[in-house]
Design a protein around this motif. Sequence first.
Motif, PDB file in Angstrom:
ATOM      1  N   THR A  36       0.825  -1.201   0.000  1.00  0.00           N
ATOM      2  CA  THR A  36       0.000   0.000   0.000  1.00  0.00           C
ATOM      3  C   THR A  36       0.858   1.249   0.000  1.00  0.00           C
ATOM      4  O   THR A  36       1.968   1.260   0.516  1.00  0.00           O
ATOM      5  N   LEU A  37       0.307   2.291  -0.580  1.00  0.00           N
ATOM      6  CA  LEU A  37       1.028   3.555  -0.690  1.00  0.00           C
ATOM      7  C   LEU A  37       0.020   4.692  -0.586  1.00  0.00           C
ATOM      8  O   LEU A  37      -1.015   4.678  -1.260  1.00  0.00           O
ATOM      9  N   ASP A  48      12.495   6.434  -1.770  1.00  0.00           N
ATOM     10  CA  ASP A  48      12.642   5.119  -1.151  1.00  0.00           C
ATOM     11  C   ASP A  48      11.289   4.446  -0.895  1.00  0.00           C
ATOM     12  O   ASP A  48      11.118   3.256  -1.142  1.00  0.00           O
ATOM     13  N   ALA A  49      10.332   5.197  -0.357  1.00  0.00           N
ATOM     14  CA  ALA A  49       9.020   4.627  -0.062  1.00  0.00           C
ATOM     15  C   ALA A  49       8.315   4.186  -1.338  1.00  0.00           C
ATOM     16  O   ALA A  49       7.668   3.126  -1.377  1.00  0.00           O
ATOM     17  N   LEU A  50       8.450   4.981  -2.391  1.00  0.00           N
ATOM     18  CA  LEU A  50       7.859   4.622  -3.673  1.00  0.00           C
ATOM     19  C   LEU A  50       8.442   3.319  -4.199  1.00  0.00           C
ATOM     20  O   LEU A  50       7.728   2.388  -4.574  1.00  0.00           O
ATOM     21  N   ARG A  51       9.763   3.259  -4.226  1.00  0.00           N
ATOM     22  CA  ARG A  51      10.426   2.067  -4.761  1.00  0.00           C
ATOM     23  C   ARG A  51      10.080   0.831  -3.945  1.00  0.00           C
ATOM     24  O   ARG A  51       9.838  -0.250  -4.505  1.00  0.00           O
ATOM     25  N   ALA A  52      10.017   0.963  -2.625  1.00  0.00           N
ATOM     26  CA  ALA A  52       9.728  -0.194  -1.778  1.00  0.00           C
ATOM     27  C   ALA A  52       8.316  -0.710  -2.007  1.00  0.00           C
ATOM     28  O   ALA A  52       8.078  -1.918  -2.078  1.00  0.00           O
ATOM     29  N   THR A  75       3.934  10.462 -10.944  1.00  0.00           N
ATOM     30  CA  THR A  75       4.788  10.208  -9.787  1.00  0.00           C
ATOM     31  C   THR A  75       5.238   8.756  -9.728  1.00  0.00           C
ATOM     32  O   THR A  75       6.407   8.464  -9.455  1.00  0.00           O
ATOM     33  N   VAL A  76       4.322   7.830  -9.978  1.00  0.00           N
ATOM     34  CA  VAL A  76       4.659   6.405  -9.823  1.00  0.00           C
ATOM     35  C   VAL A  76       5.285   5.800 -11.071  1.00  0.00           C
ATOM     36  O   VAL A  76       6.062   4.832 -10.979  1.00  0.00           O
TER      37      VAL A  76
END
Length: 261
Positions: A36-37, A48-52, A75-76
Motif C-alpha cells: 500500500t502507498l 525510497d518509499a515509492l520504490r519499496a 509520480t509512480v
Amino acid sequence: MRAGQEITRVAIVGARGQMGALFARAFHKAGVAVATLDRPYRPDGTDDALRAALAGAGLVLLSVPVPAMRAVAETVAPHLEPGCILADVCSVKVRPLAQMLGAYAGPVVGTHPLFGPVIPEGFEPRVAVTPGRENANDDAAGAVSRLFARAGFSPFASTAEEHDRAMATVQGLNFITTVAYLAAARQTPGIEKYLTPSFERRLEAARKMLTQDRELFQLISEDNPFMQETVRQFAAYLDIAAGGDLDLLSARASWWWRDKA
C-alpha cells in the motif's frame, strides 16, 4: 504481463481511501500480496518509499480522485518495473486512460467498480475493464480481469467510450435530473403538506447524493466528455412530454422490462 500470466503482487496507491481499502482486503483474501502507498508518497524526501511499495508489483492500482490522476500517474510511472500494469478505478475512463498512457509507456488498463465501499447484499459486484495499451504478447486487460474474478468480483470487457457514454446516463444524468427536479419542486407553495410515500422515498434516495456525495457527482459529470450530449438527448424527451405524448415515452421506458412481458 505475458498472455496467461497471473498477477501475484499488487500495489494500491490510495489504500487508506474506502475503495482502496476494499480492494486491499479483497486481493489479500484471494492470496495476492498487497503493498500500500498513500500520501505523502515521499515522506522522507526521497523515492525510497515509492520504490519499496512498487517493487515486484505486477499491477499498480491507482485509487485516487480523478483530479489527482495525472500527477499521481506521473509520480509512480518512473518506478514501475518492466511489464507492470498501471490501472485506475475512476468513474470516468476516457480522460484518466489518456493521462496514464501519457505518463507511462508500459501496459495500461482502466477499471471502474460499479459499486461503492459497501456492496449491497445480493448486488453483483461488476467491474468494467477497459484496455488502454497492451504491448506485444501482453494480456494486460485479461490479467486484470482474472485478478478481479479471483477476488470475488464480476469483471466485464468494455471500451472507454462505451463506458463513459453509459455512465453519463447512469451517474451523471441521474444526478442532474435529480437536482433539477427537486429544485423545481421546492418552488411549489405548500408542497411539504402533500408528500406521498413514493415522493418521500425519492427524497430519501436523493439525500445522500446531495448532502454527502454532491462534489463526487459534480466531478464525475464535469470530467465525462459525453455529459452535455446526454443532457441534450434527455431534453429532447422532455420536449416530447411537453407535447403531451406520454404514451410514446411510456412505451420507450418499458424497454427496461422487455424480457419480462
